[in-house]
Design a protein around this motif. Structure first.
Motif, PDB file in Angstrom:
ATOM      1  N   ASP A   1      -8.785   0.052  -9.430  1.00 62.12           N
ATOM      2  CA  ASP A   1      -8.546   0.835  -8.215  1.00 62.12           C
ATOM      3  C   ASP A   1      -9.409   2.091  -8.310  1.00 62.12           C
ATOM      4  O   ASP A   1      -9.370   2.798  -9.315  1.00 62.12           O
TER       5      ASP A   1
ATOM      6  N   THR B   1       0.810  -1.217   0.000  1.00 62.56           N
ATOM      7  CA  THR B   1       0.000   0.000   0.000  1.00 62.56           C
ATOM      8  C   THR B   1       0.844   1.268   0.000  1.00 62.56           C
ATOM      9  O   THR B   1       0.303   2.361   0.068  1.00 62.56           O
TER      10      THR B   1
ATOM     11  N   GLU C   1     -12.076  -4.903  -6.912  1.00 64.28           N
ATOM     12  CA  GLU C   1     -12.009  -3.447  -6.841  1.00 64.28           C
ATOM     13  C   GLU C   1     -11.314  -3.055  -5.545  1.00 64.28           C
ATOM     14  O   GLU C   1     -11.758  -3.433  -4.453  1.00 64.28           O
ATOM     15  N   VAL C   2     -10.211  -2.326  -5.655  1.00 65.57           N
ATOM     16  CA  VAL C   2      -9.451  -1.873  -4.492  1.00 65.57           C
ATOM     17  C   VAL C   2      -9.863  -0.441  -4.177  1.00 65.57           C
ATOM     18  O   VAL C   2      -9.874   0.425  -5.053  1.00 65.57           O
ATOM     19  N   GLN C   3     -10.227  -0.196  -2.916  1.00 68.79           N
ATOM     20  CA  GLN C   3     -10.694   1.134  -2.526  1.00 68.79           C
ATOM     21  C   GLN C   3     -10.337   1.396  -1.065  1.00 68.79           C
ATOM     22  O   GLN C   3     -10.240   0.481  -0.258  1.00 68.79           O
TER      23      GLN C   3
ATOM     24  N   SER D   1     -10.374  -4.600  -0.405  1.00 73.48           N
ATOM     25  CA  SER D   1     -10.623  -5.194  -1.719  1.00 73.48           C
ATOM     26  C   SER D   1     -12.015  -5.806  -1.750  1.00 73.48           C
ATOM     27  O   SER D   1     -12.377  -6.592  -0.861  1.00 73.48           O
TER      28      SER D   1
ATOM     29  N   GLN E   1      -7.004  10.006  -2.637  1.00 76.26           N
ATOM     30  CA  GLN E   1      -7.969   9.031  -2.134  1.00 76.26           C
ATOM     31  C   GLN E   1      -9.407   9.525  -2.275  1.00 76.26           C
ATOM     32  O   GLN E   1     -10.335   8.740  -2.432  1.00 76.26           O
TER      33      GLN E   1
ATOM     34  N   THR F   1      -8.664  -6.328 -12.285  1.00 77.77           N
ATOM     35  CA  THR F   1      -8.350  -5.511 -11.115  1.00 77.77           C
ATOM     36  C   THR F   1      -8.501  -4.038 -11.456  1.00 77.77           C
ATOM     37  O   THR F   1      -7.935  -3.557 -12.443  1.00 77.77           O
TER      38      THR F   1
ATOM     39  N   GLN G   1      -7.198   0.172   3.280  1.00 75.38           N
ATOM     40  CA  GLN G   1      -7.429  -0.319   1.924  1.00 75.38           C
ATOM     41  C   GLN G   1      -8.225  -1.618   1.980  1.00 75.38           C
ATOM     42  O   GLN G   1      -7.847  -2.551   2.674  1.00 75.38           O
TER      43      GLN G   1
END
Length: 816
Positions: free
Chosen positions: A588, A162, A638-640, A628, A574, A586, A626
């Motif tokens: 983000d 990260t 989806e990474v958030q 997923s 962010q 994938t 973070q």
């Protein structure tokens, strides 16, 4: 009659004044070898009235002159750093110009050689309110970037997944450089720290529980990087050349790194002009291996993915500044910093997609070439004033700052889809174009007033204005032309104003020291997605109390108690609601609805001489972490970033410095941690996880002679967790450095090797709800460096002020 007497009195006074002759007194100051000694402080003391003392500084030729000196009895005194004070004999001055005999100053170096004990500050030094890494002159630091140096610090871990820097296993670090907060975060701040070499750094301070005087930002505390700055009289500086090599476990071993650094300083009685410049280029490599599973009622799919990225990062930085000592009480300063870095990445990723449907197994492949070309540039400027008030140790300071950050990035993704027979069935070509700009204006003032030797009051005001503009374009190649087919492009504008006020009251008794502080911050932010026409407007006031108490039990025993409240605001990236493509499975995305996280920190410490034992508890609410999310139907991750419910973090730390022999000393740091994370609605369900972990760090120093020394260090981190991420292996590394000094310490040769055993890499797991993912990450862990450091000019120490600017809580938030 009165008029006549008045006239006669004036005539007599005028005649006496006319009769009193005035002239000039001059001379020359030289060294033992008859070389001119510039900038020596020369005092002419009037024996009859010492309040009429005159002061001048010798010029470049060692010459000095006092003008319009009245006749009388005088003494001459001379001072210069690195030389014994000169106290002359009494002499009479008749008013006629007088040339005094040449004064030869005696160097203190001979005395120092006879009585000095060979010694050096340890690499890790624990103080009452912070931990200090003494980077300058440390052999194991040679050739390292600042990011690599931090990895050696006790309690600090670098999360390569990260791009977060953690202290005592807590994220939310505020990074400062010479007291100025860096407004970047995530991958951007790690890029800056990777391009900042150890040759630029004097020391690094780790402050886990800052007072109310500091900005409230930073859940885990503050990392303050203090750059080298020669503060001696005259012209002086240093030049450093470094070359090295880096290797990756099970990866390429031809990763070279080179850097050059120049520091210059010129100081007189009224001026201190300083500057430095650095060029740095290094190659890197990163390999990530990922295994995950996606399930639907009719099919189970497993992914075996690998991501290989080789990068080259040339960059340069420059700083120039000046302090003007307008009077004994007032100093004005100006400083300008410039940083420019490029990052060129060539990547290759692959995915083996295994589909299981009943008794049927289908294997397909995805091969993707990706490239990244980015350029980051920032300019910061500072003007500051410090004025000492008539009361001793009372002063007022003022700072105004401007910072501009720009980042241009172009990403390309060329994917090929293959069947079981390795035949191409489809292909795609995508690209991302990012144009980001950040402007910051900040001003602050601080006031300090001691009511007595035991009671002191401090107060201050600060205001900052941030304006960001992030233009993100995502396009796909279709029928020979690029178009936003996926609808992911976004223009995001974010504005923020923070106004703050604080006060501190310090009181000392015979056995007790108490400091009470309160900081209030008003935040007004507005995020506007122009593309989707969405606005998130926030306006809130937060209070941040702090308490510090020290109890002296005896000369060698003491207790420290402290409490402070901290805040971590989301970074500007962010909050940007863009969706960024990483590979076909994938993405983000940003989260404009992220809230700030708040932390209450409690600490207790027992100190015995140089030994210390401390206990820390942090209660974190709304932790930014973070997460997923996996869509089982599309099998896409989806990474958030989102706010996590609640975290309880416990830490115990033992610091044990030991002097084994006159030539061998060591500093040992042991840490034990317990983390507990709870969230009632994480990705739609409850989450709870806890774990005990520990960390050990030791630094050994060996002095073989006055000119030859060695450093040996070792660090170990056990498996640990943070939020949904669990580190499943222990990480550790053994480092060695040697240093040889030549030409009376003007030349220093350093050789260092990091991770001799080639053991430092990362493995982890994320398992919650429908996510089950294993990750292995290899990065540049083994490094060898050789450097030559040459110091020139006057190297005798002359103290100078240390200042902080108003950019102290924003810089850490401009990245992802």
């Amino acid at each position: 009659m009165k008029k006549i007497l008045l006239i006669m009195t004036c005539l007599l006074a005028w005649g006496a004044a006319f009769a009193q002759k005035k002239g000039n007194i001059s001379g020359k100051i030289v060294t033992e070898t008859n070389e001119p000694l510039p900038y020596s402080l020369v005092k002419l003391v009037n024996i009859a009235d010492t309040t009429k003392t005159m002061e001048v500084s010798a010029n470049l030729d060692g010459l000095y002159q006092f003008v319009n000196v009245s006749e009388g009895q005088y003494l001459l005194r001379v001072k210069m750093v690195g030389y014994q004070p000169y106290n002359g004999q009494k002499f009479s001055f008749s008013g006629s110009d007088l040339q005094l005999p040449e004064i030869k100053m005696q160097s203190t170096s001979k005395q120092l050689k006879e009585v000095s004990v060979v010694g050096q500050k340890p690499f890790v030094e624990r103080k009452a309110d912070k931990t200090v890494l003494n980077v300058e002159n440390n052999a194991t630091a040679a050739g390292n970037s600042v990011l690599e140096l931090l990895e050696k610090a006790p309690g600090v871990t670098i999360d390569r997944q990260t791009d977060q820097i953690k202290l005592n296993n807590k994220a939310g670090i505020t990074v400062m450089v010479d007291g100025k907060t860096n407004y970047l975060s995530g991958a951007d701040i790690t890029t800056v720290l990777s391009n900042m070499t150890s040759d630029q750094v004097a020391s690094i301070e780790l402050i886990t529980n800052p007072s109310s005087k500091y900005d409230a930002a930073g859940n885990a505390g503050i990392i303050n990087i203090k750059l080298k700055r020669n503060k001696n009289f005259g012209t002086n500086g240093s030049a450093v050349l470094n070359t090295g090599w880096g290797g990756v476990k099970d990866g390429p071993n031809n990763l070279y790194r080179h850097s050059a650094n120049l520091n210059l300083n010129h100081r007189t009685e009224q001026w201190n002009i300083f500057g430095n410049t650095t060029y740095n280029t290094r190659s890197g490599f990163n390999e990530t291996l990922l295994t995950r599973t996606a399930n639907t009622p009719s099919m189970r799919t497993t992914f075996d993915q690998s991501f290989n990225r080789k990068q080259k990062s040339p960059g340069y930085s420059a700083k120039i500044g000046a302090d003007y000592y307008a009077s004994k009480k007032t100093v004005l300063g100006v400083m300008v910093d410039f940083f420019n870095a490029k990052n060129e990445v060539m990547g290759l990723s692959s995915a083996d997609v295994n589909e299981y449907q009943g008794n049927t197994h289908t294997l397909s492949y995805i091969k993707q070439n990706n490239g990244n070309n980015s350029k980051m540039q920032n300019v910061t400027a500072n003007f500051n004033v410090k004025h000492d008030l008539p009361k001793e140790e009372a002063n007022i300071t003022f700072d105004v700052d401007y910072a501009n950050y720009t980042m241009d990035r172009n990403d390309s993704f060329d994917a090929r889809y293959l069947n079981t027979a390795q035949q191409e069935t489809n292909s795609s070509n995508l690209r991302n174009i990012v144009d980001a700009k950040i402007d910051v204006i900040a001003a602050k003032t601080d006031f300090s007033w001691p009511f007595s030797k035991t009671l002191k009051f401090e107060a201050g005001l600060k205001s900052s204005f941030v304006n960001t503009n992030n233009d993100f374009v995502s396009e796909q190649l279709s029928n020979g032309s690029w178009a936003d087919i996926l609808g992911r492009s976004n223009l995001f504008i974010y504005k923020e104003n923070i106004n703050a006020a604080y006060s501190n009251l310090s009181k000392t008794w015979k056995k007790w020291d108490l400091q009470l502080g309160l900081r209030a911050e008003h935040t007004h932010s507005k995020g506007h997605s122009i593309t989707s026409n969405k606005i998130v407007d926030r306006n809130y006031v937060s209070l941040f109390p702090s308490v510090f108490l020290k109890q002296e039990l005896s000369k060698n025993h003491s207790f420290n108690y402290s409490y402070s409240r901290r805040i971590d605001r989301p970074s500007y990236q962010q909050l940007n609601p863009f969706v960024q493509y990483l590979d076909p499975y994938t993405i983000d995305s940003g989260n404009p609805y992220l809230n700030a996280q708040f932390t209450d920190n409690f600490e207790f410490a027992y100190n015995f001489k140089e030994f210390s034992l401390s206990f820390n508890y942090a209660d974190v609410r709304g932790m930014i972490t973070q997460v997923s999310r996996q869509n089982d139907a599309t099998r896409q991750i989806e990474v958030q970033r989102q706010n996590f419910g609640h975290a309880n973090l416990y830490n115990a730390n033992l610091f044990v410095p030991l002097k084994i022999t006159k030539q061998w000393s060591m500093q040992n740091n042991f840490s034990a941690n317990y983390q507990k994370y709870e969230d009632g609605t994480l990705v739609g369900a409850q989450f709870q996880k806890s774990k005990v972990s520990f960390n050990f760090n030791t630094s050994q120093s060996f002095v073989f002679s006055k000119t030859f020394r060695a450093e040996l260090s070792f660090w170990y981190d056990s498996p640990r967790i943070r939020g949904v991420e669990e580190t499943t292996i222990a990480q550790y590394a053994l480092n060695l450095g040697v240093q040889k000094s030549l030409m009376q310490n003007r030349i220093k040769l350093r050789l260092s090797v990091d991770d001799i055993l080639n053991t430092n890499y990362w493995e982890g797991r994320m398992k919650y709800q429908n996510v089950d993912m294993y990750v292995t990450n290899h990065y540049v862990n083994r490094r060898a460096s050789f450097s030559i450091n040459y110091s020139f000019g006057n190297q005798q120490v002359k103290s100078a002020r240390n200042r902080k600017t108003s950019l102290e809580d924003i810089k850490g938030r401009t990245g992802g």
